[in-house]
Write an enzyme that holds these catalytic residues in place. Structure first.
Site, PDB file in Angstrom:
ATOM      1  N   HIS A 205       0.523  -1.441  -0.230  1.00  0.00           N
ATOM      2  CA  HIS A 205      -0.227  -0.159  -0.012  1.00  0.00           C
ATOM      3  C   HIS A 205       0.262   1.192  -0.131  1.00  0.00           C
ATOM      4  O   HIS A 205       0.429   2.500   0.075  1.00  0.00           O
ATOM      5  CB  HIS A 205      -1.213  -0.541   1.665  1.00  0.00           C
ATOM      6  CG  HIS A 205      -0.295   0.199   2.642  1.00  0.00           C
ATOM      7  ND1 HIS A 205       0.456  -0.697   2.894  1.00  0.00           N
ATOM      8  CD2 HIS A 205      -0.019   1.913   3.426  1.00  0.00           C
ATOM      9  CE1 HIS A 205       0.764  -0.715   4.127  1.00  0.00           C
ATOM     10  NE2 HIS A 205       0.326   1.136   4.360  1.00  0.00           N
TER      11      HIS A 205
HETATM   12  N1  UDP Z   1      -3.835  -6.335   8.226  1.00  0.00           N
HETATM   13  C1  UDP Z   1      -5.318  -7.032   8.756  1.00  0.00           C
HETATM   14  N2  UDP Z   1      -5.071  -6.927   7.265  1.00  0.00           N
HETATM   15  C2  UDP Z   1      -4.589  -6.860   5.843  1.00  0.00           C
HETATM   16  C3  UDP Z   1      -3.443  -6.661   5.785  1.00  0.00           C
HETATM   17  C4  UDP Z   1      -2.807  -6.078   6.952  1.00  0.00           C
HETATM   18  O1  UDP Z   1      -5.491  -6.880   9.611  1.00  0.00           O
HETATM   19  O2  UDP Z   1      -5.590  -7.299   5.032  1.00  0.00           O
HETATM   20  C5  UDP Z   1      -3.050  -5.675   9.652  1.00  0.00           C
HETATM   21  C6  UDP Z   1      -1.484  -6.057   9.800  1.00  0.00           C
HETATM   22  O3  UDP Z   1      -1.355  -7.834  10.772  1.00  0.00           O
HETATM   23  C7  UDP Z   1      -0.842  -4.611  10.302  1.00  0.00           C
HETATM   24  C8  UDP Z   1      -1.680  -3.833  10.565  1.00  0.00           C
HETATM   25  O4  UDP Z   1      -2.603  -4.412   9.186  1.00  0.00           O
HETATM   26  O5  UDP Z   1      -1.783  -5.490  11.948  1.00  0.00           O
HETATM   27  C9  UDP Z   1      -0.713  -2.842   9.260  1.00  0.00           C
HETATM   28  O6  UDP Z   1      -1.418  -2.044   9.088  1.00  0.00           O
HETATM   29  P1  UDP Z   1      -0.398  -1.502   6.986  1.00  0.00           P
HETATM   30  O7  UDP Z   1       0.332  -2.274   7.192  1.00  0.00           O
HETATM   31  O8  UDP Z   1      -1.876  -1.104   6.530  1.00  0.00           O
HETATM   32  O9  UDP Z   1       0.438  -0.254   7.850  1.00  0.00           O
HETATM   33  P2  UDP Z   1       1.474  -0.240   8.370  1.00  0.00           P
HETATM   34  O10 UDP Z   1       1.736  -0.750   9.448  1.00  0.00           O
HETATM   35  O11 UDP Z   1       1.874  -0.113   6.921  1.00  0.00           O
HETATM   36  O12 UDP Z   1       1.447   1.449   8.789  1.00  0.00           O
END
Ligand code: UDP
Length: 366
Positions: A205
């Site tokens: 993303h």
């Molecule tokens: N996650 C989820 N469903 C999905 C993809 C990710 O629940 O289909 C969870 C993942 O396990 C983690 C969190 O969302 O705990 C991470 O979110 P994201 O990757 O959107 O954000 P970032 O950590 O990059 O800020």
């Protein structure tokens, strides 16, 4: 009775605050309110997490709007200021590095309210990432720094923060994994998604990977190549879904019967897949930590990581978006037999939220 305001607005935020209700509930001198800024509002990016993770219904929903990230931050600031003036908490907590957290931190600080940052001190040293700017702003304004790994302490000290304000507490995202372990185990996700015995789990993303047609086409080509070696389950973030449609790439992915494209999943389904994946290919921040905790090999398609512990002790490898690099990782992991032991990362033990609440309780008493 002291009052704490916890600000959440995005998927990773919700996952980082699940244990506060229980831990604050055990403190006789503290109560909290939950403010949802509305930065993520799709049911599968917000509501599902409240339901699955037993989060309390937000006391306030700001319903932030805006056509650009800055417009949305401005709207959060206007609405959050109105709320704080009325609510008068003793302290505001913001998690992570998202726009919501930066906007709320600025307002709390301007109103002279104590500010605590969860996941403080992480640095990618890459100011092209909006998240890096958010981290720097939030840490600059915070009174209490709750740190997940040694690099966070080192960075804050280099930025002249006082040692007394820095608290190495562990990782509240891992608290959720520990708390929901048996619920995750019971999920029927693997049979429901008809997932093969061995598969790679994929999420993307970050703007650098999905926002231009050139990068996203390259990503789709590389995933197509990977799928010749191992089937993929691709959990598609709403932002990425829009870009795949915009650049006419979605049909190509969907036509590949070795790539199972699913809309962004709830936490329990996603964690069930993650625990059982042969490997993960991602650009997420939090997933680098979750894979490290569980001992699942993770390839992170980014130039840098703000979470270096996942490289040093964990299971994470960084890579450019280049077919050769990605394929080397995939071949190497496929050839490994059996599960590797999950590494032990200091204080990632399910108790970070309790440590934080104990520290807050002392701080608010003083
Ligand atoms: N996650 C989820 N469903 C999905 C993809 C990710 O629940 O289909 C969870 C993942 O396990 C983690 C969190 O969302 O705990 C991470 O979110 P994201 O990757 O959107 O954000 P970032 O950590 O990059 O800020």
């Amino acid at each position: 009775m002291k009052k704490v305001t916890i600000c959440v607005g995005t998927r990773p935020n919700f996952i980082k605050v699940t244990q506060f209700d229980r831990c604050i509930g055990n403190q006789p001198n503290m109560q909290y309110e939950l403010v949802h800024t509305g930065q993520h509002f799709d049911a599968n990016m917000s509501q599902v997490f409240f339901e699955e993770l037993n989060l309390k219904k937000p006391d306030v929903f700001l319903g932030a709007k805006g056509d650009s990230q800055i417009e949305m931050m401005a709207d959060i600031m206007v609405k959050f200021e109105r709320h704080l003036i009325e609510s008068k908490p003793d302290l505001v907590i913001v998690p992570g590095d998202v726009n919501s957290s930066a906007a709320c931190a600025l307002v709390a600080s301007r109103l002279g309210i104590s500010l605590a940052h969860l996941e403080s001190g992480l640095r990618s040293f890459d100011r092209e990432m909006p998240e890096e700017i958010n981290r720097i702003i939030i840490d600059d304004l915070s009174d209490l720094f709750f740190v997940t790994e040694q690099s966070g302490i080192d960075n804050l000290i280099k930025e002249n923060k006082s040692k007394d304000q820095i608290h190495f507490v562990g990782n509240t995202m891992i608290d959720s994994l520990v708390a929901f372990e048996s619920t995750i185990e019971k999920q029927d996700t693997l049979s429901r998604l008809e997932s093969p015995d061995e598969f790679a789990l994929v999420t993307f993303h970050r703007p650098s990977n999905v926002d231009t047609s050139e990068q996203l086409s390259k990503l789709v080509s590389i995933l197509t190549k990977v799928s010749e070696h191992i089937p993929l389950i691709f959990s598609i973030h709403p932002r990425t879904l829009n870009r795949l449609k915009e650049f006419d790439l979605l049909l190509r992915l969907e036509a590949n019967n070795r790539i199972n494209c699913v809309n962004s999943l709830g936490y329990l389904d996603f964690m069930k897949l993650l625990r059982n994946a042969k490997m993960v290919i991602t650009d997420s921040g939090g997933i680098q930590e979750e894979t490290s905790f569980l001992g699942v090999p993770c390839l992170t398609i980014r130039d840098n990581t703000e979470r270096p512990i996942t490289l040093d002790l964990g299971t994470n490898t960084l890579s450019e978006l280049e077919e050769n690099y990605v394929m080397n990782f995939v071949r190497r992991e496929i050839s490994k037999k059996g599960d590797e032991e999950a590494p032990k990362i200091p204080l990632w033990d399910g108790l970070a939220t309790k440590r934080i609440v104990d520290i807050l309780s002392d701080y608010l008493e003083r």
